[in-house]
Motif scaffolding. Structure first.
Motif, PDB file in Angstrom:
ATOM      1  N   LEU A 197      31.436 -16.625  18.494  1.00  0.00           N
ATOM      2  CA  LEU A 197      31.835 -15.737  17.414  1.00  0.00           C
ATOM      3  C   LEU A 197      32.610 -16.513  16.352  1.00  0.00           C
ATOM      4  O   LEU A 197      32.344 -16.394  15.150  1.00  0.00           O
ATOM      5  N   GLY A 198      33.557 -17.319  16.794  1.00  0.00           N
ATOM      6  CA  GLY A 198      34.346 -18.108  15.858  1.00  0.00           C
ATOM      7  C   GLY A 198      33.496 -19.077  15.058  1.00  0.00           C
ATOM      8  O   GLY A 198      33.683 -19.234  13.844  1.00  0.00           O
ATOM      9  N   GLY A 228      26.404 -10.751  24.958  1.00  0.00           N
ATOM     10  CA  GLY A 228      26.850 -11.627  26.031  1.00  0.00           C
ATOM     11  C   GLY A 228      27.291 -13.000  25.558  1.00  0.00           C
ATOM     12  O   GLY A 228      27.339 -13.944  26.341  1.00  0.00           O
ATOM     13  N   LEU A 229      27.619 -13.111  24.275  1.00  0.00           N
ATOM     14  CA  LEU A 229      28.032 -14.400  23.715  1.00  0.00           C
ATOM     15  C   LEU A 229      29.552 -14.553  23.783  1.00  0.00           C
ATOM     16  O   LEU A 229      30.287 -13.577  23.610  1.00  0.00           O
ATOM     17  N   ALA A 249      32.929  -8.321  14.080  1.00  0.00           N
ATOM     18  CA  ALA A 249      31.704  -8.792  14.739  1.00  0.00           C
ATOM     19  C   ALA A 249      31.842  -8.930  16.249  1.00  0.00           C
ATOM     20  O   ALA A 249      30.846  -9.152  16.943  1.00  0.00           O
ATOM     21  N   ALA A 250      33.048  -8.783  16.763  1.00  0.00           N
ATOM     22  CA  ALA A 250      33.290  -9.029  18.188  1.00  0.00           C
ATOM     23  C   ALA A 250      32.458  -8.127  19.095  1.00  0.00           C
ATOM     24  O   ALA A 250      31.921  -8.567  20.112  1.00  0.00           O
ATOM     25  N   GLY A 251      32.341  -6.841  18.730  1.00  0.00           N
ATOM     26  CA  GLY A 251      31.586  -5.909  19.568  1.00  0.00           C
ATOM     27  C   GLY A 251      30.136  -6.318  19.725  1.00  0.00           C
ATOM     28  O   GLY A 251      29.568  -6.250  20.821  1.00  0.00           O
ATOM     29  N   LYS A 252      29.519  -6.761  18.632  1.00  0.00           N
ATOM     30  CA  LYS A 252      28.109  -7.177  18.684  1.00  0.00           C
ATOM     31  C   LYS A 252      27.942  -8.416  19.554  1.00  0.00           C
ATOM     32  O   LYS A 252      27.013  -8.513  20.357  1.00  0.00           O
ATOM     33  N   PHE A 253      28.833  -9.367  19.432  1.00  0.00           N
ATOM     34  CA  PHE A 253      28.751 -10.586  20.242  1.00  0.00           C
ATOM     35  C   PHE A 253      28.965 -10.264  21.720  1.00  0.00           C
ATOM     36  O   PHE A 253      28.326 -10.862  22.589  1.00  0.00           O
ATOM     37  N   ALA A 254      29.859  -9.332  21.990  1.00  0.00           N
ATOM     38  CA  ALA A 254      30.083  -8.933  23.378  1.00  0.00           C
ATOM     39  C   ALA A 254      28.834  -8.288  23.960  1.00  0.00           C
ATOM     40  O   ALA A 254      28.461  -8.541  25.109  1.00  0.00           O
TER      41      ALA A 254
END
Length: 242
Positions: free
Chosen positions: A228-229, A222-223, A214-219
């Motif tokens: 994310l955690g 701009g979150l 999910a990291a790419g979507k959060f990046a």
């Protein structure tokens, strides 16, 4: 850091880690002479002891010398692997140039830093140096790798992983978040993963997989990684994991 584990060898052989590999043969000759002298001295002392104690003493010396020889063999093997890994890492780091005048000083610096991590954690020098090479292959600078290595050791200890695996799992999320793999970022992300994996809802592998995915979507949104955690934790509590 994690619990202490240090490979200790007779006559400080391990202290020669930062010397070039060509010193092994010379050190070996010197060590052999020293052992012969130590054995001869011990044997002369024991020969002065009468009766049954003499035989017992000779057995003790034989066992002692055998243990010393075994220790030297293990240390020499680890030394060679350490030196090889550090040479490969130094040749791969983008901020190091093997043709530069100050290359040896840089190599000594990262070797000493790597050896320090091995002294202060449960991982030996060969494992620590292999992780440094892995980080070099991943594109880290030597400075960043030295910052990340002790953090990776802590994470590996908590999660029961090898240094290489711990680095890879955390670094993938950092990279997907479009963050630089630095010591500070590694510590932040690994702390989040460790906290989640100690809860009843997910394992470390599930936490790292979910965050990496999910990291790419959060990046893109701009979150921050903390959001994310938190999102992964909430979903895990609802039975959605990995």
């Amino acid at each position: 850091m994690a619990t202490t584990y240090e490979v200790k060898t007779i006559f400080k052989l391990i202290d020669q880690f930062t010397h070039p590999l060509r010193a092994v043969e010379k050190e070996g000759r010197g060590m052999a002479d020293l052992l012969k002298n130590q054995y001869a001295s011990a044997e002369r002392t024991i020969n002065a002891i009468p009766g049954k104690l003499l035989n017992i003493g000779k057995v003790a010396v034989g066992v002692g010398v055998g243990a010393i020889a075994a220790g030297i063999g293990v240390a020499t093997k680890e030394y060679i692997a350490f030196d090889k890994n550090m040479q490969q890492a130094a040749a791969t780091f983008g901020d190091m140039d093997i043709t530069a005048a100050g290359f040896k000083d840089q190599l000594d610096l990262i070797s000493e830093g790597t050896q320090k991590v091995a002294r202060l954690t449960q991982f030996n020098s060969e494992q620590a140096s292999r992780a440094m090479f892995t980080m070099a292959q991943a594109g880290l600078s030597s400075v960043s790798a030295l910052e990340v290595l002790p953090k990776a050791a802590d994470t590996a200890t908590v999660a029961g992983l090898s240094l290489d695996d711990a680095f890879g799992k955390v670094a993938s999320t950092i990279s997907n978040m479009q963050m630089a793999v630095t010591g500070a970022n590694f510590e932040t992300v690994s702390d989040i993963m460790n906290k989640m994996s100690t809860s009843e809802y997910m394992s470390f592998d599930e936490a790292t997989a979910a965050m990496a995915n999910a990291a790419g979507k959060f990046a893109t949104l701009g979150l921050p990684v903390q959001s994310l955690g938190a999102a992964v934790q909430v979903l895990a509590e609802e039975g959605v994991r990995g």
